[in-house]
Write an enzyme that holds these catalytic residues in place. Structure first.
Site, PDB file in Angstrom:
ATOM      1  N   ARG A 366       0.540  -1.504  -0.511  1.00  0.00           N
ATOM      2  CA  ARG A 366       0.411   0.108  -0.330  1.00  0.00           C
ATOM      3  C   ARG A 366       1.288   1.022   0.086  1.00  0.00           C
ATOM      4  O   ARG A 366       2.162   1.194   0.797  1.00  0.00           O
ATOM      5  CB  ARG A 366      -0.973   0.193   1.542  1.00  0.00           C
ATOM      6  N   GLN A 384      -1.188  -9.624   6.008  1.00  0.00           N
ATOM      7  CA  GLN A 384      -2.138  -9.395   6.330  1.00  0.00           C
ATOM      8  C   GLN A 384      -2.193 -11.187   7.023  1.00  0.00           C
ATOM      9  O   GLN A 384      -2.160 -12.083   6.502  1.00  0.00           O
ATOM     10  CB  GLN A 384      -3.313  -8.828   5.396  1.00  0.00           C
TER      11      GLN A 384
END
Length: 648
Positions: A366, A384
């Site tokens: 990101r 994640q």
């Protein structure tokens, strides 16, 4: 007119000040702690100064106390005005710009000939205390834009003139305390005495209106609280936070590193840190397998058209990275949901196959601006513990509860308290009102069934669905965003996900997006700070360290190391020709849970002298006893709840 104040009806003359109504209902001590009030007028809530006249039609007043979240915000904003007043007294040529309250404090930007430094703080703080001691009232006046422009032009405050000229309203409000007047919507605390418990924290540069083409301003950050006790507690917490800073401990314990000239915002995991990750990941994979999840993995790149179809391109592309392969554009995944949907769609599903629970420790990228990067807590590449559950609508509540139970067990394992919020539909979103209502209600019902207190976080849901956000509280009271559960009716529709129901017809599944630890990097950073680097025995990369007193113990130590390793203990040996005290201190600084000393007596007894990193001495023990002791220590956090620890 009759006004309700904290359940009591009071009669006050029309047009009386807000303070007059509150004084009739509150004791003197309680009234002194009030900084403003919320008035309900025709069903609308309005925040008012205590000196403001009661609005016509006001049926209820709610006091805003100094130590409440809203009261602290007012104190901090008012203290920003006090600081600006102090700066103007000490530096008359300084031009003022804006000074809002922020989380845990406030700032004010100034245009000055010489940028401020922390060396200026004592003089500014002393002047602020004089202003606070004077208890100058904050008085409000409304002016036409033209009159306000004329006043600030006469004062030489060109930035205020620019702000006023950009306001669309015909009138503006000004607030004055002592000899300082500022443009402000308000409200403010009653007087400057509420700014007494304040502290200036740091300085920084900031472009006017955030535009690098504009002048560079000097920004002073500060904090303020309702009283000196609360301020002292906060400053103590900051000192403790510095001691626990994961970036400092990461360097000292050789866990991870950053090389900003090569890969800013991306972590280089060193051997010890990678071992911590591997232990955590192995435990977490096993836990998911026990709870009925399937392990999957999706690709790092997907064609841009796929991200357009999902809505990420329209709603999230500023946070994504893109590349081209031959003539095709690809998006590097910022999340794993699309790949998991495509895995689901890989074959025809029946209602008997549901729910499908896909778990992936997925690496995502990101784009974060360089100014917000912060150690492990804010990075550009992270992993994640992501999962997506595809289920029938009637299974939804049970699946949400299953995720809540997993969150509860993880928080219990690490000793975290936590807060829960249900975040609702944001302005920029996709999907129908009906789908959003169903999803939001499902989350609320599950939280209530789980018996968890929660608050509504209006407008902070994901663009495709509402969510439960869990914020954990660490040992010094800080909050960290951690787990999230999101219910999504929209993406299954966009990707045409179906299953064959009992009626033989095609039906649409619901998707639950969830992450428990969230970013593993962030979670490990929080754990390092939670434990001040002294990770629990089950997670410590080095559970024990053998230390020799003299060279005569070298052979014994090497044999003992092999025996402990064979028993599943993570152990190292320090056989350097150094003084024992030096080696013990090094092991303690390295946060090694068990320090095993081998001298002449221990060699003869074929045992070790056991010391803990806390300094406690457990005496002589055999290798088998040491292994059992470390095992018991490692298993202790898992004794309660739904989790078990295994050395296998």
């Amino acid at each position: 007119m009759d006004v309700r104040v904290e359940g009591q009806m009071v009669d006050v003359p029309a047009g009386a000040e807000v303070a007059a109504a509150l004084q009739k209902a509150l004791s003197g001590k309680k009234f002194k702690a009030v900084v403003a009030a919320r008035a309900v007028v025709d069903g609308q809530s309005v925040l008012l100064d205590l000196s403001a006249p009661l609005p016509e039609g006001c049926g209820e007043l709610t006091p805003v106390y100094a130590d409440s979240p809203e009261g602290l915000q007012l104190i901090r904003h008012s203290t920003a005005h006090v600081m600006a007043a102090a700066v103007k007294r000490l530096f008359p040529t300084a031009k003022v710009t804006i000074g809002p309250s922020i989380d845990n404090g406030f700032y004010y930007d100034f245009d000055v000939e010489r940028p401020f430094s922390s060396e200026d703080f004592p003089a500014i703080e002393a002047e602020m205390q004089k202003i606070a001691a004077a208890r100058e009232p904050f008085s409000r006046e409304a002016l036409s834009k033209a009159d306000a422009v004329a006043r600030f032009k006469a004062m030489g405050e060109t930035y205020k003139v620019e702000l006023i000229e950009g306001i669309e309203a015909d009138t503006v409000s000004l607030y004055t305390c002592g000899d300082f007047t500022d443009l402000c919507r308000g409200p403010h605390v009653p007087h400057t005495g509420f700014a007494k418990a304040s502290k200036l924290m740091s300085v920084a540069g900031a472009y006017w209106r955030g535009d690098e083409k504009n002048p560079m301003l000097s920004r002073i950050y500060g904090t303020a609280f309702a009283d000196e006790k609360a301020l002292a507690a906060y400053l103590k917490q900051l000192e403790e936070a510095k001691r626990r800073d994961h970036r400092k401990l990461g360097r000292e314990l050789s866990l991870f590193a950053f090389q900003e000239d090569v890969a800013p915002g991306m972590v280089f995991w060193l051997p010890k840190g990678m071992l911590v990750r591997a232990i955590l990941e192995d435990f977490w994979r096993k836990e998911h397998l026990k709870r009925g999840y399937d392990m999957v993995q999706g690709p790092q790149l997907l064609r841009v058209e796929t991200w357009q179809r999902s809505g990420h391109y329209d709603h999230y592309r500023e946070n994504m990275y893109f590349t081209r392969i031959e003539d095709d554009a690809y998006g590097i995944k910022p999340m794993n949901c699309i790949a998991h949907m495509l895995i689901y769609k890989n074959e025809l599903r029946s209602y008997r196959d549901l729910p499908q629970r896909y778990f992936e420790l997925g690496v995502v990228h990101r784009h974060e601006k360089s100014g917000v990067l912060h150690g492990l807590l804010r990075v550009r590449q992270f992993t994640q513990d992501d999962a997506h559950i595809l289920c029938a609508p009637e299974q939804l509540e049970g699946e949400i509860l299953g995720v809540i139970h997993l969150i509860r067990d993880l928080m219990h394992l690490f000793g975290f308290q936590y807060k829960v919020a249900v975040s609702t539909r944001p302005e920029s979103s996709i999907g129908t009102d009906e789908a959003w209502e169903l999803a939001t209600n499902a989350l609320i019902q599950a939280v209530e069934k789980a018996g968890l207190p929660y608050e509504i976080n209006a407008g902070d849901g994901a663009f495709y669905g509402p969510k439960i956000d869990v914020r954990l509280l660490d040992c010094i009271g800080r909050e960290w965003q951690c787990s999230t559960i999101q219910v999504d009716f929209t993406l299954p529709e966009r990707f045409d996900l179906t299953y064959v129901g009992q009626d033989g017809e095609r039906h649409r599944p619901v998707m639950v997006h969830r992450a428990i630890m969230g970013s593993l990097e962030r979670f490990i950073g929080v754990l390092i700070e939670q434990y001040a680097g002294a990770l629990p025995a089950w997670l410590a990369p080095e559970q024990a360290r053998l230390l020799t007193v003299t060279e005569a113990g070298d052979a014994t130590v090497e044999r003992m190391r092999g025996e402990l390793q064979a028993l599943g203990i993570r152990v190292t040996a320090d056989t350097r020709n150094e003084k024992l005290g030096f080696k013990v201190r090094e092991a303690q600084v390295a946060k090694v849970p068990y320090i095993l000393v081998v001298g002449e007596k221990e060699v003869q007894a074929d045992g070790v002298n056991v010391r803990l990193r806390s300094g406690e001495n457990l005496g002589l023990k055999s290798i088998a006893d040491v292994a059992a002791l470390i095992r018991a220590d490692a298993e202790e956090p898992f004794k309660q709840g739904g989790m078990r620890y295994s050395f296998a």
